[in-house]
Scaffold this active site. Sequence first.
Site, PDB file in Angstrom:
ATOM      1  N   LEU A   1      -3.733 -10.975  -0.722  1.00 38.53           N
ATOM      2  CA  LEU A   1      -5.005 -11.585  -1.100  1.00 38.53           C
ATOM      3  C   LEU A   1      -5.395 -12.695  -0.124  1.00 38.53           C
ATOM      4  CD1 LEU A   1      -7.335 -11.662  -3.093  1.00 38.53           C
ATOM      5  CD2 LEU A   1      -6.012 -13.272  -4.496  1.00 38.53           C
TER       6      LEU A   1
ATOM      7  N   THR B   1       3.233  12.338  -1.490  1.00 37.80           N
ATOM      8  CA  THR B   1       1.995  12.716  -0.807  1.00 37.80           C
ATOM      9  C   THR B   1       2.051  12.245   0.644  1.00 37.80           C
ATOM     10  OG1 THR B   1       0.875  10.636  -1.366  1.00 37.80           O
ATOM     11  CG2 THR B   1       0.703  12.442  -2.971  1.00 37.80           C
TER      12      THR B   1
ATOM     13  N   TYR C   1      -6.750  -2.818  -4.990  1.00 40.06           N
ATOM     14  CA  TYR C   1      -6.446  -1.509  -5.587  1.00 40.06           C
ATOM     15  C   TYR C   1      -6.086  -1.666  -7.066  1.00 40.06           C
ATOM     16  CZ  TYR C   1      -4.282   3.139  -5.977  1.00 40.06           C
ATOM     17  OH  TYR C   1      -3.952   4.423  -6.348  1.00 40.06           O
TER      18      TYR C   1
END
Length: 448
Positions: free
Chosen positions: A298, A389, A354
Amino acid sequence: MTDTYLNLVNTGFTKTLAQRLGLPRPAVLRRHRPGDPLVTGPVLVVHDAGSQAEADALAEQLLGWDLDVHRHGNRDDRFGAILVVLTGAQAPADLGAPLLTTGGVLRGLAPGGRVVTVSRAPGDAAPAVAAARQGIDGVLRSLAKELRRGATGNGIVLGDGVEIDAPSVAGTLRFLLSGRSAFVDGQLLTIGSGAGELPADWERPLEGQVAVVTGAARGIGAEIARTLARDGATVVAVDVPAAGDALAAVANEVHGSALQLDVTREDAAERITEHVRSRHGQLDLVIHNAGILRDKLLANMKPETWDPVLAVNVTAPLRITQALLDGDQLGTAPRVVCLASTSGIAGNRGQTNYAASKAGVIGMVRASASALEGAGGTINAVAPGFIETDMTARIPFATREVARRLNSLQQGGQPRDVAEAIAFLVSPQAGGVNGQVLRVCGQNMVGQ
């Protein structure tokens, strides 16, 4: 992406070596293949003193699926699944006998076996009843962490007024017993009063349905498209123009159609509706899978790394779903599923953007449940954990290996595991599941 360690400890000489050295040995999970048996052995039905009638009804359902049902078991017996019916518990002390009976036969649970509890939601029950019902939550999540050899434990929770013979109870039970739920572990799904119906064909429950899948060009999205098509749906595969070739390949593979579209466009819902009407005539199922990452601490986050993530992951599903509802563009029993993430539940370092978007998806789903129920449908979220993935393949090796082993099943999930959960949630037999978040993570969060 291949899990080399899992393959090594389950084959040949390296399997024997791992056994001798006492190395962790993640099991090869039992996943669904058409024609496979629902479970791998007899099903034992255990119940508390107050749930004889409910246990009898569920046993009849299992017999209707041609399963071998037992009502008593011994320590040496071998079972493919154990169904623990606890709907009659009136106080915490009522849990002891049926759960200790279950514990006495657990060593005989087959590889890839299933333990499923059936209980009632605490709701406004008296304190002792609520204590017993909430206690089942703790039991189930803890038991799931104790199971081995690819076995899983999950629970069905009956909401107020839901009867044991409701179609969604049977549908959820079948999903949790089957290989479709291979990477779902330690989870409880609440069945509400929404309408549901059992399909004429369990292998093709989506026959005649039209589904839109966003982010369908590759990875989890492509697998969702394949799984829905396998289950009988006509699929509209949606992705950005830059993924056009891959998108067309997926659409051709599933005998559906492709729509090149940036879902953040303000007219995205209109474009989807026009395409579906011109090609297929109706829209029944919407899967909001499109998502992006822009990871930064952040302290280093800028608008260009924050804004796109929120726009794609949560603002687009919000806008599209609302426009479809406002325009009465959905079928008579619509199903909407949104991709959340365990990052949106537990957080993750470097993913404030996210996590905000995926937690936002969960908030959207819960707040939209009544509107979808009013339209005759449902909206739910699926929250994947570590899934094998291309994205997780880019994680540094050591970090990736740790992430794989942290869950109860000691491995990453496959895109098909996420797709199977979505296929269940959009099916007619899941009509009583609404506003829920189903984690597909192998139980990778402490205590959950």
